[in-house]
Design an enzyme around this catalytic site. Structure first.
Site, PDB file in Angstrom:
ATOM      1  N   ARG A   1       0.844  -1.193   0.000  1.00  0.00           N
ATOM      2  CA  ARG A   1       0.000   0.000   0.000  1.00  0.00           C
ATOM      3  C   ARG A   1       0.882   1.246   0.000  1.00  0.00           C
ATOM      4  NH1 ARG A   1      -2.052   1.109   4.254  1.00  0.00           N
ATOM      5  NH2 ARG A   1      -0.972  -0.431   5.527  1.00  0.00           N
TER       6      ARG A   1
ATOM      7  N   HIS B   1      -9.557  -4.355  13.030  1.00  0.00           N
ATOM      8  CA  HIS B   1      -8.497  -4.937  12.212  1.00  0.00           C
ATOM      9  C   HIS B   1      -8.010  -6.193  12.933  1.00  0.00           C
ATOM     10  CE1 HIS B   1      -4.289  -4.542  10.206  1.00  0.00           C
ATOM     11  NE2 HIS B   1      -5.130  -5.164   9.407  1.00  0.00           N
TER      12      HIS B   1
ATOM     13  N   SER C   1       0.309  -5.320  10.525  1.00  0.00           N
ATOM     14  CA  SER C   1       0.770  -6.179   9.435  1.00  0.00           C
ATOM     15  C   SER C   1       1.979  -7.008   9.867  1.00  0.00           C
ATOM     16  CB  SER C   1       1.131  -5.309   8.234  1.00  0.00           C
ATOM     17  OG  SER C   1       1.450  -6.138   7.153  1.00  0.00           O
TER      18      SER C   1
ATOM     19  N   ARG D   1       2.182 -12.197  -1.769  1.00  0.00           N
ATOM     20  CA  ARG D   1       0.844 -12.453  -1.218  1.00  0.00           C
ATOM     21  C   ARG D   1       0.073 -13.435  -2.075  1.00  0.00           C
ATOM     22  NH1 ARG D   1      -1.238  -9.723   3.606  1.00  0.00           N
ATOM     23  NH2 ARG D   1       0.248  -8.049   3.977  1.00  0.00           N
TER      24      ARG D   1
ATOM     25  N   LYS E   1      -1.939 -12.333  12.199  1.00  0.00           N
ATOM     26  CA  LYS E   1      -3.403 -12.498  12.152  1.00  0.00           C
ATOM     27  C   LYS E   1      -3.809 -13.658  11.243  1.00  0.00           C
ATOM     28  CE  LYS E   1      -4.227  -8.297  10.739  1.00  0.00           C
ATOM     29  NZ  LYS E   1      -2.820  -7.859  10.755  1.00  0.00           N
ATOM     30  N   THR E   2      -3.314 -13.613  10.013  1.00  0.00           N
ATOM     31  CA  THR E   2      -3.702 -14.638   9.040  1.00  0.00           C
ATOM     32  C   THR E   2      -3.141 -16.004   9.444  1.00  0.00           C
ATOM     33  OG1 THR E   2      -3.821 -13.008   7.275  1.00  0.00           O
ATOM     34  CG2 THR E   2      -3.561 -15.299   6.601  1.00  0.00           C
TER      35      THR E   2
ATOM     36  N   ASP F   1      -8.833 -10.881   8.619  1.00  0.00           N
ATOM     37  CA  ASP F   1      -8.321  -9.501   8.648  1.00  0.00           C
ATOM     38  C   ASP F   1      -9.279  -8.393   9.108  1.00  0.00           C
ATOM     39  OD1 ASP F   1      -5.926  -7.972   8.104  1.00  0.00           O
ATOM     40  OD2 ASP F   1      -6.990  -7.082   6.424  1.00  0.00           O
TER      41      ASP F   1
ATOM     42  N   LYS G   1      -8.366  -2.707   1.255  1.00  0.00           N
ATOM     43  CA  LYS G   1      -8.228  -1.802   2.382  1.00  0.00           C
ATOM     44  C   LYS G   1      -9.047  -0.520   2.161  1.00  0.00           C
ATOM     45  CE  LYS G   1      -5.742  -3.667   5.746  1.00  0.00           C
ATOM     46  NZ  LYS G   1      -5.460  -5.086   5.630  1.00  0.00           N
TER      47      LYS G   1
HETATM   48  P1  ATP Z   1      -1.407  -8.387   7.322  1.00  0.00           P
HETATM   49  O1  ATP Z   1      -2.207  -7.417   8.134  1.00  0.00           O
HETATM   50  O2  ATP Z   1      -0.361  -7.708   6.500  1.00  0.00           O
HETATM   51  O3  ATP Z   1      -2.248  -9.335   6.536  1.00  0.00           O
HETATM   52  P2  ATP Z   1      -0.939 -10.488   9.338  1.00  0.00           P
HETATM   53  O4  ATP Z   1      -1.096  -9.977  10.738  1.00  0.00           O
HETATM   54  O5  ATP Z   1      -2.035 -11.288   8.762  1.00  0.00           O
HETATM   55  O6  ATP Z   1      -0.511  -9.268   8.380  1.00  0.00           O
HETATM   56  P3  ATP Z   1       0.652 -12.775   8.736  1.00  0.00           P
HETATM   57  O7  ATP Z   1       0.358 -12.751   7.279  1.00  0.00           O
HETATM   58  O8  ATP Z   1       0.002 -13.837   9.551  1.00  0.00           O
HETATM   59  O9  ATP Z   1       0.400 -11.345   9.364  1.00  0.00           O
HETATM   60  O10 ATP Z   1       2.236 -12.822   8.870  1.00  0.00           O
HETATM   61  C1  ATP Z   1       2.971 -13.399   9.906  1.00  0.00           C
HETATM   62  C2  ATP Z   1       4.281 -13.887   9.295  1.00  0.00           C
HETATM   63  O11 ATP Z   1       5.216 -14.205  10.308  1.00  0.00           O
HETATM   64  C3  ATP Z   1       4.057 -15.151   8.490  1.00  0.00           C
HETATM   65  O12 ATP Z   1       4.883 -15.094   7.366  1.00  0.00           O
HETATM   66  C4  ATP Z   1       4.499 -16.254   9.466  1.00  0.00           C
HETATM   67  O13 ATP Z   1       4.964 -17.402   8.817  1.00  0.00           O
HETATM   68  C5  ATP Z   1       5.634 -15.560  10.197  1.00  0.00           C
HETATM   69  N1  ATP Z   1       5.910 -16.057  11.573  1.00  0.00           N
HETATM   70  C6  ATP Z   1       7.098 -16.490  12.023  1.00  0.00           C
HETATM   71  N2  ATP Z   1       7.035 -16.818  13.325  1.00  0.00           N
HETATM   72  C7  ATP Z   1       5.781 -16.585  13.736  1.00  0.00           C
HETATM   73  C8  ATP Z   1       5.112 -16.737  15.003  1.00  0.00           C
HETATM   74  N3  ATP Z   1       5.740 -17.169  16.091  1.00  0.00           N
HETATM   75  N4  ATP Z   1       3.801 -16.401  15.048  1.00  0.00           N
HETATM   76  C9  ATP Z   1       3.175 -15.918  13.957  1.00  0.00           C
HETATM   77  N5  ATP Z   1       3.756 -15.745  12.754  1.00  0.00           N
HETATM   78  C10 ATP Z   1       5.047 -16.085  12.626  1.00  0.00           C
HETATM   79 MN    MN Z   2      -3.276 -11.008   7.092  1.00  0.00          MN
END
Ligand code: ATP
Ligand code: MN
Length: 534
Positions: free
Chosen positions: A61, A223, A241, A325, A245-246, A260, A203
């Site tokens: 973004r 969020h 981010s 992504r 979360k995902t 999300d 978004k």
């Molecule tokens: P966005 O808002 O950008 O979608 P998000 O909060 O969904 O972000 P994720 O896409 O879940 O974030 O990214 C977390 C990243 O960190 C993943 O690539 C995951 O493999 C990595 N990771 C490594 N260690 C951990 C951990 N202990 N817990 C969670 N994620 C981890």
């Molecule tokens: Mn996510």
């Protein structure tokens, strides 16, 4: 299934100013959009049948180029700040005209009707118009998909006009540079020009729902990701981010509500979206089987590369971006709930990726500490990984989502605070970031450990264990947790140099306190008392 039996909404499109009916593709199926992308040489299939595209100049973004039209609706209600940049209505009309002229000159245009909000009361019909087929596929994957009968009576509440191929004349359009994302609440339109990063589309809708739901409907928008346990208990995962979360909401033991964006009304938590948008960097079948398994026909993968001479994606490759992504419909995750609705949450997790290695990997927050953390919205990224710079950079983003919140953060925080009290929700802080030292010295917390900590909290096992209090941040830290070595629960024990830990904790505490100064006058003395102590 092709929905080509549905009549093109010619009248609506003409009223909008879109005349290029000769090559207008309406409501194509995912397969058709994939075929169009391949035909135009705008993407390739990988070995599992997913479509792989490059989004061009933008692979993330561009918050500095996101504007909200300042008019009689928004002037006094929007919290104007670095993320909510005002734009005069005359510029909206100028950009809109440039986009329409551009679209009308294109050989082909793709139109899709979809909606947001799984809870019917708040359903928002969205018409997305794209200059390319894969952006349209993104809309198909990420928004909710109306059936044929719903399409017959479809009236758009909002329009998204997206033209990544158009470069704006910045001066004429009153914007910073050749790209912009513009929201007009008066004209119920989102304009996207110059950026092909599909996240702008999703978004954009998130931003408007973050206005409409709390402001007009008294519904808290969040969020966060959400999932559902076997006994029907809902859990929410807030975080900026990259905090997880995902990743953490995709749990084989729990049903996915969404990854999300969610709303929380009097009786339910509901997803805004109909799909997930997962990071692909270092993705593996072992660590993240649900997400890995979702990458097949219809999924849209962005900005990855292939292993040379093959169509096998190299998930470790960062040459285009670290923010690789994939988007896919929710039902690509086998245990997603349909419709994407759950009950009042019993547990809330605040995810932070603390690259300083200071915060405990799991801790329990009092309601006041929860408010303090929510308003602070802390995470720490690793700055400039490519250049080998090892200094973490902290981010404080109110409500774990400041870039998407048109209203003052106090609006959302106040609503969450009331709900936490009313429903007696347990709130946990999870550090998915560093342990054993800051980035450069320590390591990222093992995903398996983080999952085990979350499971223990959800199964109420953590209600039965002993706790100690963090000397600076005050949260309750469990002294044991099934599936996790006890010596990693207290971060201080994981640092070889405990004096260095104490110094790092003090430094981080100072950053929290400085950041919170701007909110101090708006919160109760109890919330203020939940600040870290130096
Ligand atoms: P966005 O808002 O950008 O979608 P998000 O909060 O969904 O972000 P994720 O896409 O879940 O974030 O990214 C977390 C990243 O960190 C993943 O690539 C995951 O493999 C990595 N990771 C490594 N260690 C951990 C951990 N202990 N817990 C969670 N994620 C981890
Ligand atoms: Mn996510």
């Amino acid at each position: 299934m092709s929905l080509s039996t549905i009549a093109i909404p010619t009248k609506g499109l003409e009223e909008l100013g879109l005349h290029s009916t000769n090559a207008l593709h309406y409501q194509l199926s995912a397969e058709e959009l994939v075929q169009d992308t391949l035909r135009l040489n705008q993407g390739e299939l990988n070995n599992t049948g997913a479509l792989v595209v490059k989004t061009g100049e933008f692979t993330g973004r561009s918050p500095k180029d996101k504007f909200i039209v300042k008019d009689e609706i928004t002037a006094d209600s929007v919290h104007w700040n670095e993320f909510n940049i005002p734009l005069d209505e005359k510029y909206f009309h100028c950009i809109r005209k440039q986009i329409l002229d551009y679209l009308n000159a294109q050989p082909e245009v793709w139109v899709r009707d979809s909606y947001a909000c799984a809870e019917p009361t708040y359903r928002l019909n969205i018409r997305v118009i794209n200059d390319n087929p894969w952006s349209n596929l993104f809309a198909n994957n990420m928004f909710l998909r109306p059936d044929e009968e719903e399409l017959e009576h479809f009236t758009p509440d909002w329009h998204i006009l997206a033209a990544p191929g158009l470069k704006l004349d910045a001066k004429e359009c009153g914007v910073r540079q050749h790209n912009a994302a513009v929201i007009s609440f008066k004209h119920r339109t989102i304009l996207i020009a110059g950026s092909g990063y599909t996240g702008e589309i999703k978004k954009g809708i998130f931003s408007i729902l973050n206005y409409i739901l709390p402001h007009d409907n008294g519904v808290l928008s969040m969020h966060c990701s959400a999932n559902l346990g076997k006994d029907g208990d809902t859990a929410l995962f807030f975080g900026l981010s990259g905090t997880g979360k995902t990743t953490l909401s995709a749990d084989p033991e729990r049903k996915l509500i969404g990854d999300d964006e969610h709303g929380w009304n009097d009786h339910s938590v509901f997803n805004f979206e109909g799909g997930c948008y997962a990071k692909c960097i270092d993705l593996s079948a072992e660590k993240e089987p649900a997400i890995y398994g979702a990458i097949h026909g219809g999924a849209l993968v962005e900005n990855t590369t292939f292993h040379p001479g093959t169509s096998v994606i190299d998930f470790s490759n960062k040459t285009i971006t670290e923010n690789t992504r994939v988007s896919y419909p929710l039902n690509y995750i086998c245990n997603a709930v349909e419709p994407s609705i759950g009950g009042i949450p019993e547990n809330i997790f605040f995810l932070t990726c603390d690259a300083y290695g200071v915060l405990p990997p799991v801790s329990k927050l009092t309601p006041e500490q929860a408010m303090y953390q929510f308003i602070s919205g802390y995470t720490a990224k690793v700055a400039g990984t490519e250049a080998g710079v090892t200094e973490p950079k902290s981010t404080f983003s109110a409500c774990f989502g400041a870039p998407f919140l048109p209203l003052h953060p106090g609006h959302y925080a106040g609503m969450l605070g009331e709900k936490l009290k009313k429903h007696n929700v347990k709130v946990w802080l999870i550090n998915t970031g560093w342990t054993g030292g800051a980035y450069g010295t320590g390591n990222r917390m093992k995903l398996a450990y983080t999952r085990a900590m979350i499971s223990a909290a959800l199964s109420c096992e953590l209600d039965q264990v002993g706790y100690e209090y963090h000397p600076v941040f005050g949260m309750a830290v469990p002294t044991s947790c099934a599936g996790v070595p006890a010596n990693i629960l207290n971060p201080r024990n994981t640092w070889a140099d405990t004096a260095a830990y104490d110094k790092a904790a003090e430094n981080l505490a100072k950053q929290f306190i400085t950041n919170f100064e701007k909110y101090a006058s708006g919160v109760t003395p109890e919330v203020l008392a939940a600040a870290p102590k130096i």
